[in-house]
Design an enzyme around this catalytic site. Structure first.
Site, PDB file in Angstrom:
ATOM      1  N   ASP A 137      13.468  -8.979  12.022  1.00 44.26           N
ATOM      2  CA  ASP A 137      12.773  -9.437  10.820  1.00 44.26           C
ATOM      3  C   ASP A 137      11.742 -10.514  11.141  1.00 44.26           C
ATOM      4  O   ASP A 137      10.638 -10.520  10.582  1.00 44.26           O
ATOM      5  CB  ASP A 137      13.781  -9.984   9.801  1.00 44.26           C
ATOM      6  CG  ASP A 137      14.453  -8.860   9.015  1.00 44.26           C
ATOM      7  OD1 ASP A 137      13.894  -7.753   8.958  1.00 44.26           O
ATOM      8  OD2 ASP A 137      15.538  -9.102   8.469  1.00 44.26           O
TER       9      ASP A 137
ATOM     10  N   THR B 236      29.497  -2.645   9.587  1.00 37.78           N
ATOM     11  CA  THR B 236      30.427  -2.295  10.673  1.00 37.78           C
ATOM     12  C   THR B 236      29.998  -2.859  12.024  1.00 37.78           C
ATOM     13  O   THR B 236      30.793  -2.865  12.963  1.00 37.78           O
ATOM     14  CB  THR B 236      30.504  -0.764  10.823  1.00 37.78           C
ATOM     15  OG1 THR B 236      29.207  -0.298  11.244  1.00 37.78           O
ATOM     16  CG2 THR B 236      30.886  -0.087   9.503  1.00 37.78           C
TER      17      THR B 236
ATOM     18  N   ARG C 169      21.591  -1.487  13.908  1.00 40.67           N
ATOM     19  CA  ARG C 169      22.973  -1.919  13.732  1.00 40.67           C
ATOM     20  C   ARG C 169      23.323  -1.865  12.251  1.00 40.67           C
ATOM     21  O   ARG C 169      22.582  -2.391  11.416  1.00 40.67           O
ATOM     22  CB  ARG C 169      23.032  -3.364  14.237  1.00 40.67           C
ATOM     23  CG  ARG C 169      24.329  -3.866  14.677  1.00 40.67           C
ATOM     24  CD  ARG C 169      24.143  -5.197  15.390  1.00 40.67           C
ATOM     25  NE  ARG C 169      23.913  -6.321  14.505  1.00 40.67           N
ATOM     26  CZ  ARG C 169      24.480  -7.517  14.654  1.00 40.67           C
ATOM     27  NH1 ARG C 169      25.318  -7.719  15.640  1.00 40.67           N
ATOM     28  NH2 ARG C 169      24.211  -8.510  13.849  1.00 40.67           N
TER      29      ARG C 169
ATOM     30  N   ASP D 265      17.541 -13.261  12.537  1.00 34.09           N
ATOM     31  CA  ASP D 265      17.312 -11.829  12.746  1.00 34.09           C
ATOM     32  C   ASP D 265      15.997 -11.625  13.495  1.00 34.09           C
ATOM     33  O   ASP D 265      14.916 -11.805  12.937  1.00 34.09           O
ATOM     34  CB  ASP D 265      17.290 -11.109  11.391  1.00 34.09           C
ATOM     35  CG  ASP D 265      17.291  -9.606  11.558  1.00 34.09           C
ATOM     36  OD1 ASP D 265      16.427  -9.089  12.308  1.00 34.09           O
ATOM     37  OD2 ASP D 265      18.149  -8.942  10.967  1.00 34.09           O
TER      38      ASP D 265
END
Ligand code: PRP
Ligand code: URA
Length: 208
Positions: free
Chosen positions: A202, A108, A104, A199
């Site tokens: 991560d 945007t 991703r 995340d």
């Protein structure tokens, strides 16, 4: 709740989700609990796979057993989906595996595909694995790239979903079944699920 949304309602899953949410959870614990949740989701999502009868010889007698009628494909969406693959394979060790690389764009929120290797979907039950369904952009891009009409069924296994991602994904793919541990409140202004877990890629890959 939409009929295609299947919540995994289990005390141990609620506990594991809490471990994943905690920002102080170590990578070792994060990986272990993501695997536990994936295992639970896999059991739930495969509960009604069609069977065919087979004869099996035990040490004592011949009896009728069952085997799966169709092939099963487990396809993690990289990177974070990889954190669910071992849990799925704990439940179905001979599943075919496929891989879809999606990243991703953090500005945007549009995903781009950097890898795809998924074998023939003909008559197969496809299980896409991605811990986070946020905007739904990644999973929708993955599904657009696959000949889903060839599959016997297709499902998504996620740990946390946002209402926005569910709505957008089911609007485009009304035959998708979504198995999820928890549906959170909302997306924030930068496309993260709140309260979420941060995340997932991560935290699973220890790249924070
Ligand atoms: C994360 C996550 C999903 C996606 C969800 O991946 O694992 O694939 O974001 O967001 P969306 O529903 O808005 O598309 P990311 O793109 O961060 O890549 P990574 O798994 O490699 O970290
Ligand atoms: N991807 C993640 O890893 N976490 C989110 O909250 C949203 C997208």
């Amino acid at each position: 709740m939409h009929p295609n949304i299947h919540l995994l309602d289990h005390s141990l899953i609620a506990r594991s989700v809490t471990v994943l949410r905690d920002r102080d959870t170590s990578v070792v614990e994060f990986r272990a609990h993501a695997r536990i949740i994936a295992r639970g989701l896999a059991f739930q999502a495969t509960q009604w796979l069609p069977l065919i009868p087979v004869q099996v010889q035990t040490p004592l007698a011949t009896t009728t057993g069952a085997q799966l009628r169709n092939p099963v494909i487990a396809a993690p969406i990289l990177r974070a989906g990889l954190g669910m693959l071992d849990g799925f394979l704990d439940v179905l060790p001979d599943a075919i595996t496929g891989f879809i690389g999606m990243k991703r764009d953090e500005e945007t929120l549009e995903p781009y595909e950097y890898y795809r290797n998924v074998s023939d979907l003909a008559n197969a039950h496809l299980f896409l694995l991605d811990p986070m369904l946020a905007t739904g952009g990644s999973v929708r891009a993955a599904m657009r790239a696959l000949p889903l009409e060839r599959a016997a069924s297709y499902s998504l296994l996620s740990i946390i979903a946002a209402p926005e991602g569910i709505a957008a994904t089911l609007a485009e793919f009304p035959n998708l079944q979504i198995h999820v541990a928890v549906v959170d409140q909302r997306l924030n202004e930068i496309g993260y699920i709140v309260p979420g877990l941060g995340d997932a890629g991560d935290r699973l890959c220890h790249t924070l």
